[in-house]
Design a protein around this motif. Structure first.
Motif, PDB file in Angstrom:
ATOM      1  N   PHE A  71       0.835  -1.196   0.000  1.00 56.75           N
ATOM      2  CA  PHE A  71       0.000   0.000   0.000  1.00 56.75           C
ATOM      3  C   PHE A  71       0.874   1.251   0.000  1.00 56.75           C
ATOM      4  CE2 PHE A  71      -3.354   2.464   2.673  1.00 56.75           C
ATOM      5  CZ  PHE A  71      -3.695   3.220   1.559  1.00 56.75           C
ATOM      6  N   ALA A  72       1.854   1.271   0.870  1.00 53.79           N
ATOM      7  CA  ALA A  72       2.747   2.433   0.951  1.00 53.79           C
ATOM      8  C   ALA A  72       3.600   2.566  -0.308  1.00 53.79           C
ATOM      9  CB  ALA A  72       3.637   2.312   2.186  1.00 53.79           C
ATOM     10  N   SER A  73       4.095   1.436  -0.814  1.00 51.94           N
ATOM     11  CA  SER A  73       4.971   1.454  -1.978  1.00 51.94           C
ATOM     12  C   SER A  73       4.237   1.931  -3.234  1.00 51.94           C
ATOM     13  CB  SER A  73       5.540   0.053  -2.209  1.00 51.94           C
ATOM     14  OG  SER A  73       6.302   0.012  -3.405  1.00 51.94           O
ATOM     15  N   PHE A  74       3.048   1.370  -3.495  1.00 52.46           N
ATOM     16  CA  PHE A  74       2.307   1.749  -4.696  1.00 52.46           C
ATOM     17  C   PHE A  74       1.702   3.152  -4.580  1.00 52.46           C
ATOM     18  CE2 PHE A  74       1.958  -2.996  -5.209  1.00 52.46           C
ATOM     19  CZ  PHE A  74       2.800  -3.062  -6.308  1.00 52.46           C
ATOM     20  N   SER A  75       1.399   3.577  -3.365  1.00 56.14           N
ATOM     21  CA  SER A  75       0.920   4.952  -3.181  1.00 56.14           C
ATOM     22  C   SER A  75       2.026   5.942  -3.563  1.00 56.14           C
ATOM     23  CB  SER A  75       0.502   5.181  -1.727  1.00 56.14           C
ATOM     24  OG  SER A  75      -0.622   4.397  -1.399  1.00 56.14           O
ATOM     25  N   LYS A  76       3.255   5.602  -3.202  1.00 54.84           N
ATOM     26  CA  LYS A  76       4.401   6.470  -3.555  1.00 54.84           C
ATOM     27  C   LYS A  76       4.605   6.495  -5.068  1.00 54.84           C
ATOM     28  CE  LYS A  76       9.326   7.150  -2.609  1.00 54.84           C
ATOM     29  NZ  LYS A  76      10.510   6.645  -1.863  1.00 54.84           N
ATOM     30  N   LEU A  77       4.515   5.329  -5.718  1.00 53.87           N
ATOM     31  CA  LEU A  77       4.668   5.269  -7.171  1.00 53.87           C
ATOM     32  C   LEU A  77       3.563   6.053  -7.870  1.00 53.87           C
ATOM     33  CD1 LEU A  77       5.660   1.521  -7.672  1.00 53.87           C
ATOM     34  CD2 LEU A  77       7.098   3.519  -8.093  1.00 53.87           C
ATOM     35  N   ALA A  78       2.333   5.971  -7.348  1.00 52.77           N
ATOM     36  CA  ALA A  78       1.222   6.716  -7.942  1.00 52.77           C
ATOM     37  C   ALA A  78       1.452   8.211  -7.832  1.00 52.77           C
ATOM     38  CB  ALA A  78      -0.096   6.335  -7.265  1.00 52.77           C
ATOM     39  N   ALA A  79       1.966   8.644  -6.687  1.00 49.12           N
ATOM     40  CA  ALA A  79       2.255  10.066  -6.487  1.00 49.12           C
ATOM     41  C   ALA A  79       3.355  10.540  -7.431  1.00 49.12           C
ATOM     42  CB  ALA A  79       2.651  10.317  -5.034  1.00 49.12           C
ATOM     43  N   GLN A  80       4.267   9.620  -7.792  1.00 51.08           N
ATOM     44  CA  GLN A  80       5.365   9.959  -8.706  1.00 51.08           C
ATOM     45  C   GLN A  80       4.995   9.691 -10.172  1.00 51.08           C
ATOM     46  OE1 GLN A  80       8.366   7.346  -7.123  1.00 51.08           O
ATOM     47  NE2 GLN A  80       9.030   8.815  -5.548  1.00 51.08           N
TER      48      GLN A  80
END
Length: 627
Positions: A71-80
């Motif tokens: 959840f944290a990892s893909f949220s960061k990728l989505a933000a980027q």
């Protein structure tokens, strides 16, 4: 410093040990980690909803299964804006609907091959220069969920080579096939498609430059996309272009299909002695749509036959643009064409223009046809409209014919919802791929507009004119459509967004209801105890229906003046309870189309009757909670 550490420690204990009531049942799974999407939703529910809902984890089961770390990892990728870099992992972990990324097959086979129990393959340069022999595809990609196959330069420059596709991708869900320069410059041989894409949901096959410059390499399509449902169907672009003596036979093509279309663009262009037969094409189908553009343009001595084309179908639309234009000695025969029991629309624009020595005949042709800029020479009309009108009137007099495209039990009257009633239940099973919501923190970073389809294609790795591109565009356009009179609508891809929409319409004292299971589907059922929600009073609800999209997407809308019922569903023979159904009755149908399936099934028309239907599997309706 000590106070800060104590505060953080106590906060962690509070979050890690919390146990909430969701749906009246303790959700101990959330106690494992408070940073998962499920734990986040439970906190949001408790904050926004002012009622305790008994016995349902229905909405919670749709929430993203991502772990706290993912959840944290893909949220960061989505933000980027970098989710595409880990798309396969994202699709798998988040339980999304994504297409496989096919790498070209480097396998070489010099002998005949029998492909069985294969799926999702890329055949590139396969069979090039083959002499004679047969390659067989039998039960290939059968009964799977998402099928993606690519045939590129298959059997190119071959001689006397045959390809057989039998029971190919039958009974599958979303099927995407691409045939590019298939059989180009081949001599002799043939390709046979039998029971291809039978009973498929959302078929999409693309034939581009198929059999180009070939000599006598014929193709036969028998029972192709039979009983298929929706989807683009097939597109034929530059099929048989500059071919010589290439026979193509379409028999029972699209028979019994529901809203499946075909597009023929540049088909047989500049070909010599082409011979195409369309027999029972689109027969007994519902709203078939076929477009012929520049078909046979510049061809020589071609023969095209349309027999029982779109016969006994419901409505349907065909467009012939620049068909046989600038051709020489072309013969076209339309026999029993467009005998729809509900009128369809046919448009002939620039048909046969500039042609020399053509012979075009229409025998027993359907009604509601437009001829624009049509050549005036070599065209005969025999019994045009006459028998069609009489037959259409006869068919319309038959109730069985009129409503055969509406599944029994799909719509019913409110008076049927009483104890002891025996009635058919439609197929309420969910036929869409299994998917999950995305967390709001991720979905808020993704584009959601048809104007941004390019960026969506990049993120989800959708090719140009691919099935996935079409699926996304269809969903987006439906979401962007203006609401019907009295309708409030919103498309939601997260559980939090669904809660926000439901509470904005109904207030915060709400309850979500769904049919318990699929027992009773496609068979007669007996109604047991019936209870009207909110005391059976006229109320409003928010109904949410799935849309096909990479992540779980619901089309939610509120229509006023409804009554909602819960009913025990019994086996009519044993009288045992097999299901607990939720039914919605629309009391105001005045804004509905006169051609709506409900009126075909029940008779009458807009505003004259109420119409009820069951809530299907994985759909839901929100109501004000009973006190």
């Amino acid at each position: 410093m000590l106070n800060l550490c104590t505060f953080l420690f106590l906060s962690f204990l509070h979050l890690s040990s919390f146990r909430v009531i969701f749906g009246g049942v303790g959700d101990s799974s959330a106690s494992g980690n408070p940073f998962t999407p499920k734990a986040s939703l439970i906190r949001y529910w408790n904050k926004e909803i002012r009622s305790e809902i008994p016995k349902t984890h229905f909405l919670l089961s749709k929430v993203s299964p991502l772990s706290a770390v993912d959840f944290a990892s893909f949220s960061k990728l989505a933000a980027q804006n970098n989710l595409a870099s880990r798309l396969p992992s994202f699709c798998s972990s988040a339980k999304l609907f994504c297409f496989p990324d096919l790498s070209p097959s480097l396998e070489k086979h010099s002998k005949d091959v029998n492909f069985a129990v294969y799926a999702n393959r890329n055949f590139t340069n396969y069979g090039t220069g083959r002499l004679a022999g047969v390659d067989s595809f039998k039960n290939y990609s059968e009964g799977d969920n998402v099928i993606v196959d690519s045939f590129r330069r298959y059997s190119r420059d071959s001689a006397g080579h045959k390809e057989q596709f039998s029971n190919y991708a039958s009974e599958s869900n979303v099927v995407d096939q691409s045939f590019n320069t298939y059989g180009a410059t081949a001599t002799g041989g043939s390709g046979n498609f039998n029971n291809y894409n039978r009973e498929v949901n959302n078929p999409n096959a693309r034939f581009t430059s198929y059999s180009d410059d070939s000599n006598g390499h014929g193709q036969t399509f028998t029972r192709y996309t039979e009983n298929a449902n929706a989807g683009n169907g097939q597109s034929f672009s530059n099929y048989g272009k500059q071919g010589n003596g290439v026979p193509n036979d379409f028999s029972s093509y699209g028979k019994g299909a529901n809203v499946v279309g075909s597009g023929f663009s540049g088909y047989g262009e500049s070909a010599n002695g082409a011979n195409d037969t369309f027999a029972s094409y689109g027969f007994d189908s519902n709203v078939p749509q076929n477009n012929f553009k520049s078909y046979g343009d510049g061809g020589n001595a071609a023969v095209d036959k349309f027999s029982s084309y779109r016969d006994q179908s419901n409505v349907g639309d065909d467009s012939f643009q620049s068909y046989a234009k600038n051709s020489n000695g072309e013969k076209v025969n339309f026999n029993n064409y467009g005998q729809s029991f509900n009128e369809g629309t046919d448009k002939f624009s620039g048909y046969g223009q500039g042609a020399v020595g053509q012979s075009i005949g229409f025998k027993i042709y359907g009604r509601n046809t437009t001829f624009k800029d049509y050549t005036k020479k070599g065209v005969t009309f025999s019994r045009y409209n006459n028998e069609s009108s009489a037959q259409t009137a006869q068919l319309k007099a038959s109730g069985n014919t009129l409503n055969r495209w509406v599944e029994p039990g799909k719509f019913f009257r409110e008076k049927m919802l009483k104890r002891g009633t025996v009635m058919p239940m439609p197929d309420i099973r969910d036929k869409m791929p299994q998917r999950s919501f995305l967390p709001r923190t991720i979905i808020s970073k993704l584009p959601f507009s048809s104007s941004q389809i390019g960026e969506l294609k990049r993120i989800f790795n959708a090719g140009d004119n691919s099935t996935l591109e079409t699926i996304m565009l269809d969903a987006l356009k439906e979401c962007e459509r203006a609401p019907s009179p009295g309708e409030t609508k919103r498309c939601v891809g997260s559980a939090e967004d669904m809660i926000d929409f439901a509470t904005s319409v109904l207030g915060r004292n709400v309850e979500v209801r769904a049919t318990e299971n699929v027992n009773g589907s496609k068979q007669n059922i007996k109604i047991g105890t019936v209870r009207g929600v909110n005391g059976g009073k006229v109320t409003k609800s928010v109904s949410c229906h799935q849309s096909l999209y990479p992540y779980l997407l619901y089309y939610c809308h509120s229509v006023p003046k409804v009554r909602v019922y819960e009913a025990e569903i019994l086996d009519p023979n044993s009288r045992e309870k097999i299901n607990h159904g939720v039914a919605l009755c629309h009391l105001d149908t005045s804004s509905w189309s006169s051609g709506h399936g409900a009126f075909l099934a029940l008779g009458s028309g807009p505003g004259r009757i109420e119409v009820c239907h069951w809530i299907f599997e994985n759909d839901m309706t929100w109501t004000i909670a009973d006190s």
